[in-house]
Design an enzyme around this catalytic site. Structure first.
Site, PDB file in Angstrom:
ATOM      1  N   ARG A  16      36.021  14.037  53.351  1.00  7.74           N
ATOM      2  CA  ARG A  16      36.987  13.851  52.271  1.00  7.74           C
ATOM      3  C   ARG A  16      37.690  15.139  51.848  1.00  7.74           C
ATOM      4  O   ARG A  16      38.625  15.119  51.064  1.00  7.74           O
ATOM      5  CB  ARG A  16      36.298  13.190  51.056  1.00  7.74           C
ATOM      6  CG  ARG A  16      36.106  11.698  51.254  1.00  7.74           C
ATOM      7  CD  ARG A  16      35.305  11.094  50.127  1.00  7.74           C
ATOM      8  NE  ARG A  16      33.896  11.462  50.217  1.00  7.74           N
ATOM      9  CZ  ARG A  16      33.031  11.356  49.215  1.00  7.74           C
ATOM     10  NH1 ARG A  16      33.436  10.925  48.034  1.00  7.74           N
ATOM     11  NH2 ARG A  16      31.771  11.697  49.377  1.00  7.74           N
ATOM     12  N   ASP A 103      26.499  22.024  49.295  1.00  4.86           N
ATOM     13  CA  ASP A 103      27.773  21.686  48.641  1.00  4.86           C
ATOM     14  C   ASP A 103      27.607  21.487  47.134  1.00  4.86           C
ATOM     15  O   ASP A 103      28.454  20.894  46.486  1.00  4.86           O
ATOM     16  CB  ASP A 103      28.399  20.443  49.290  1.00  4.86           C
ATOM     17  CG  ASP A 103      27.481  19.228  49.260  1.00  4.86           C
ATOM     18  OD1 ASP A 103      26.320  19.350  48.784  1.00  4.86           O
ATOM     19  OD2 ASP A 103      27.912  18.151  49.720  1.00  4.86           O
ATOM     20  N   ASN A 168      19.554  10.821  41.132  1.00  4.74           N
ATOM     21  CA  ASN A 168      18.955  11.875  41.932  1.00  4.74           C
ATOM     22  C   ASN A 168      20.008  12.939  42.232  1.00  4.74           C
ATOM     23  O   ASN A 168      21.079  12.623  42.738  1.00  4.74           O
ATOM     24  CB  ASN A 168      18.458  11.246  43.243  1.00  4.74           C
ATOM     25  CG  ASN A 168      17.933  12.270  44.217  1.00  4.74           C
ATOM     26  OD1 ASN A 168      17.395  13.298  43.812  1.00  4.74           O
ATOM     27  ND2 ASN A 168      18.089  11.976  45.509  1.00  4.74           N
ATOM     28  N   ASN A 377      55.115  66.895  38.742  1.00  5.54           N
ATOM     29  CA  ASN A 377      56.026  65.828  38.325  1.00  5.54           C
ATOM     30  C   ASN A 377      56.825  65.377  39.526  1.00  5.54           C
ATOM     31  O   ASN A 377      57.523  66.173  40.153  1.00  5.54           O
ATOM     32  CB  ASN A 377      56.953  66.354  37.225  1.00  5.54           C
ATOM     33  CG  ASN A 377      57.654  65.195  36.529  1.00  5.54           C
ATOM     34  OD1 ASN A 377      58.180  64.309  37.191  1.00  5.54           O
ATOM     35  ND2 ASN A 377      57.664  65.211  35.207  1.00  5.54           N
ATOM     36  N   SER A 405      64.437  64.035  41.884  1.00  7.91           N
ATOM     37  CA  SER A 405      64.567  62.625  42.262  1.00  7.91           C
ATOM     38  C   SER A 405      65.140  62.458  43.666  1.00  7.91           C
ATOM     39  O   SER A 405      65.856  63.332  44.163  1.00  7.91           O
ATOM     40  CB  SER A 405      65.501  61.919  41.280  1.00  7.91           C
ATOM     41  OG  SER A 405      64.905  61.919  40.007  1.00  7.91           O
TER      42      SER A 405
END
Ligand code: UD1
Ligand code: CA
Length: 455
Positions: A16, A103, A168, A377, A405
């Site tokens: 399933r 399971d 059970n 930096n 940068s």
């Protein structure tokens, strides 16, 4: 001390689930159902664990190959009794045999302990539960003195049996000597033509062995996974429990329903606060006063005290020093190591690099295979070009450096102490200590230049 022999029944197919994967290898919190059961059973002292496997064969074995498991093959799945028969040769008379299901992942070790306390040479212990809807389960039939007399499977039950709510769980504990005697007497004269392990209950009663029952604290502990809906339900049960554990440990969760723990914590500090949709994976260590922003994933990492992780960050196999600020939208991965008070900003990726105290990489950068000193930096858009398509090379940036940068650092390359690199540079050679290095075409302006006109 009696030896416990645990048999985890895990040979069934799990039709399933509608899956190519054997059922017991489906996962809750990123760990297979079978591994959950295994880990719980290992919390019991003096316990030797065997897994009865069949469907999925080697795949199931490989999944736990690193664990201390005795594998017992059940070639054909002829029922739970037949499954246990396969392990007969490893059961000694004096053992206590504990039957678990591969399971049924959320059983607690405390419940197992409770069950084991109820087994003696003259009695066995059965884990049962009261269900509002007992359909599908074996029913516990008791006599007028409330003594258990047998278990009737759903498919063999009459209308009166079907009204019984006590079922059970399949989980039981029994002395080896008794179990071996009874399983040798099982037959398959029943509706499913299977060898039912549950038939041993009636045999026990007939031979004067008392059937004690024990109940789990919560019914969720004994729920099995037969389809994906049940799998997702138990995932949520598991996660709700993890959230409780975290809150009890002093963690603030903005919403306990929106956090996932798929692993464990080596240690957890005080006053950690966790915004929504945070995922913890693997083994993490988190210090005091850490704030974790929304949509963050932390995997196998160490986060020191007073760290601020802003939203949408991924921290994967990294070490983050005290007082660091990370994100939003930062990615630390594969041996990223930050010393104290480092700032990593948005759209920055750090890989296999160490960054020393007080350094900052605040915007849009890639730092890979680099060693970065203190007080450095790194300007926006800086890239360590660490890969030539075949090999990887390291970049070293020493203390006090300022990288302008949009700089590319073509590794292997070293930028010596206190140097400044002008924005927009492509650095291919080592640069000297102090001073300014830049590699930028001179800027020109053409005064008489005409804009093109549309033809
Ligand atoms: C079983 C019990 C039932 C109980 C229910 C609880 C029996 C006869 N019935 O029924 O009383 O209420 O569990 O969930 O025991 N397995 C094997 N080999 C086999 C058959 C099963 O390893 O040949 C394993 C399965 O992988 C599974 C477990 O045993 O982990 C239970 O098997 P399953 O077929 O689900 O049993 P149920 O019919 O649900
Ligand atoms: Ca079942």
């Amino acid at each position: 001390m009696t030896t416990i022999k645990t048999l985890i029944l895990a040979a069934g197919q799990g039709t399933r689930m509608r899956s190519a994967l054997p059922k017991v290898l489906h996962k809750i919190a990123n760990r297979s159902l079978l591994e959950h059961v295994y880990k719980t059973s290992k919390q019991i002292d003096n316990n030797e664990v065997s897994v009865i496997y069949g469907h999925g064969g080697e795949l199931v074995k490989d999944s736990l190959s690193m664990l201390d498991v005795n594998w017992v093959h059940q070639k054909e799945q002829l029922g739970t009794g037949h499954a246990v028969q396969q392990a007969e040769s490893i059961i000694n008379d004096a053992d206590t045999v504990l039957i678990l299901y591969g399971d049924v992942p959320l059983l607690e070790s405390a419940t197992i302990e409770g069950l084991l306390h109820k087994v003696t040479d003259e009695s066995l212990a059965l884990l049962t539960v009261q269900l509002d809807d007992p359909t599908g389960y074996g029913r516990i039939v008791r006599d007028k003195d409330k003594q258990v007399v047998k278990i009737v499977e759903q498919k063999d039950a009459n209308e009166i049996d079907k009204l019984i709510n006590e079922v059970n769980t399949g989980i039981l504990a029994v002395k080896g000597k008794n179990l071996k005697k009874w399983i040798s007497q099982l037959n398959s004269n029943n509706a499913q033509q299977e060898f039912y392990l549950t038939d041993i209950i009636e045999m026990a009663v007939k031979s004067g062995v008392i059937v004690n029952t024990h109940q789990p604290e919560s019914e969720d502990e004994v729920l099995g996974v037969n389809n994906r809906k049940q799998l997702s339900y138990l995932e949520r049960v598991y996660q709700a429990k993890q959230a409780d554990i975290l809150m009890e440990a002093g963690v603030t969760l903005f919403d306990p329903a929106r956090i996932d723990c798929r692993g464990e914590f080596a240690s957890l500090g005080q006053d950690i606060s966790v915004d929504i949709n945070v995922i913890f994976e693997g083994c993490n260590q988190i210090g005091n006063n850490v704030t974790i922003g929304a949509n963050t994933i932390i995997n196998n990492s160490i986060i020191a005290d007073n760290v601020q992780i802003l939203a949408n960050s991924i921290i994967d196999n990294a070490i983050v020093g005290e007082g660091c600020r990370i994100g939003p939208f930062a990615r630390l991965r594969q041996q990223a190591e930050l010393a104290n008070h480092v700032h990593i900003g948005n759209f920055v990726e750090i890989k296999k690099s160490t960054i020393a105290q007080g350094s900052k990489v605040n915007h849009l950068s890639y730092i890979g295979d680099a060693t970065i000193g203190r007080g450095v930096n790194i300007g926006a858009g800086t890239i360590t070009c660490n890969y030539d398509g075949v090999n990887k090379f390291r970049t070293t940036i020493e203390d006090g450096v300022f990288i302008g940068s949009d700089t590319q650092l073509i590794a292997p390359v070293t930028v010596a102490k206190n140097a400044t690199i002008g924005a927009g540079s492509t650095i291919t050679k080592d640069t000297p200590e102090g001073g300014l290095t830049l590699s930028r075409a001179k800027q020109i302006s053409l005064k008489n230049w005409q804009k093109p006109v549309k033809k």
